[in-house]
Design an enzyme around this catalytic site. Structure first.
Site, PDB file in Angstrom:
ATOM      1  CE  LYS A 172      -4.449  -1.447   1.835  1.00 29.65           C
ATOM      2  NZ  LYS A 172      -5.497  -1.172   2.817  1.00 29.65           N
TER       3      LYS A 172
ATOM      4  CE  LYS B 124      -8.972  -9.705  -3.015  1.00 32.79           C
ATOM      5  NZ  LYS B 124      -8.448  -9.513  -1.673  1.00 32.79           N
TER       6      LYS B 124
ATOM      7  CE  LYS C 224     -12.529  -1.288  -1.083  1.00 36.42           C
ATOM      8  NZ  LYS C 224     -13.376  -1.680   0.035  1.00 36.42           N
TER       9      LYS C 224
END
Ligand code: TRP
Length: 336
Positions: free
Chosen positions: A115, A198, A201
């Site tokens: 991240k 994957k 969103k």
């Protein structure tokens, strides 16, 4: 007397729209766990702000996720649905855990590395201690079972390490051992545009995901446009190897109809993806459209959703407060 049920805790971040991957990978399992466990399901807004969130979007998303959980079948009379920031015990225990976790442990967390990316210096310190807050979520209730996907297993390991170190350091047998809860064949839903990524969103393409509020037309269109290959369906799922997009669509069909991927292949063997996609769109619409409709109804009534969350927070706090009082005693804080 009935034996006490084990306690389940899980969390979902209110960032962006819920999609089919959230539903099949997590929420649907949470619904089923309600019968066998005492469940707490938490919309983790404190975790969400480890990356900046627009305040209005965060509020809307918190309500949308809560609506999604309720619409999917989590029953607020049986399970506790709440948002994290309303129960201050989470943040408080997380602080104590900041003082238990070793920096070396956090440095090994792969999610932080992913991240934060190359720009580690600019990541928030909240993102770095994110796993300590997750441990606090679980241990504030002494929950022992946590349904999580593959990507959260390392965080769960850290939770176990924190519990153990706390118990060791203070010479107590206080926090329990937390176990991941793995449910059947895990459904990892991949992007409709790229079978190796994957479903997410944050993918810029709307066509990569089916959201839980997509209507029947949108669902059908996205499935029609989903990437596949030109081979027909094979007789068994093993032969889907090397065909990630085909495997993903078969996996989604299998999950939605509660069958194995082998059974789906057997039923459609030799058929092309044009036919299969029609069948897949039908089951998607059949399962998701009613949930989406209920979500829209709930989202139109934010006062109702807020009242569910408020009641959930009260119930959650009633469980966490006495545990935090004990933690204060163990650590050596004065009683108020
Ligand atoms: N980190 C989890 C995720 O991103 C969400 C989460 C927060 C969670 N607290 C938790 C999951 C506690 C399980 C238990 O998916």
């Amino acid at each position: 007397m009935a034996e006490a049920k084990e306690r389940v805790f899980s969390g979902v971040q209110p960032t962006g729209n819920l999609h089919l991957g959230n539903y099949l990978g997590a929420i649907r399992n949470w619904v089923n766990l309600q019968h066998d466990y005492d469940c707490l399901y938490c919309v983790v807004d404190l975790h969400a702000i480890t990356v900046f969130q627009e305040p209005e979007a965060l509020r809307a998303s918190t309500r949308e996720v809560a609506a999604g959980l309720i619409a999917a079948g989590i029953d607020p009379r049986h399970s506790i649905i709440f948002n994290q920031s309303q129960v201050h015990e989470h943040a408080e225990l997380a602080w104590i855990f900041n003082c238990v976790t070793r920096i070396g442990w956090l440095n090994r967390m792969t999610q932080f590395k992913d991240k934060a990316g190359k720009n580690r210096e600019k990541a928030s310190s909240g993102l770095y201690v994110y796993p300590n807050l997750m441990a606090a979520d679980i241990l504030a209730y002494k929950a022992t079972r946590v349904p999580v996907g593959e990507d959260q297993k390392q965080h769960l390991e850290l939770t176990r390490d924190i519990a153990q170190k706390f118990n060791n350091d203070y010479g107590v047998d206080f926090f329990p051992e937390v176990e991941p809860l793995i449910l059947g064949e895990a459904t990892r839903v991949m992007s409709l545009r790229d079978g190796k990524a994957k479903m997410s969103k944050s993918d810029p393409s709307e066509y990569s995901r089916i959201t839980m509020t997509d209507n029947a037309d949108a669902i059908a269109l996205k499935i029609r446009k989903a990437r596949t290959d030109s081979d027909p369906l094979p007789e068994s799922a093993a032969d889907l190897a090397g065909r990630p997009e085909a495997a993903n669509l078969v996996g989604i069909y299998a999950a939605l109809t509660d069958q194995t991927r082998d059974a789906v292949c057997a039923a459609f063997a030799g058929k092309g993806f044009a036919d299969f996609k029609k069948a897949l769109a039908e089951v998607c619409v059949e399962k998701l459209a009613p949930i989406g409709e209920e979500m829209r109804r709930l989202t139109a009534d934010p006062a109702y959703v807020d009242s569910i969350l408020r009641e959930g927070a009260q119930k959650a706090q009633a469980l966490a407060a006495p545990i935090l009082r004990d933690v204060h005693d163990i650590v050596g804080f004065l009683r108020p």
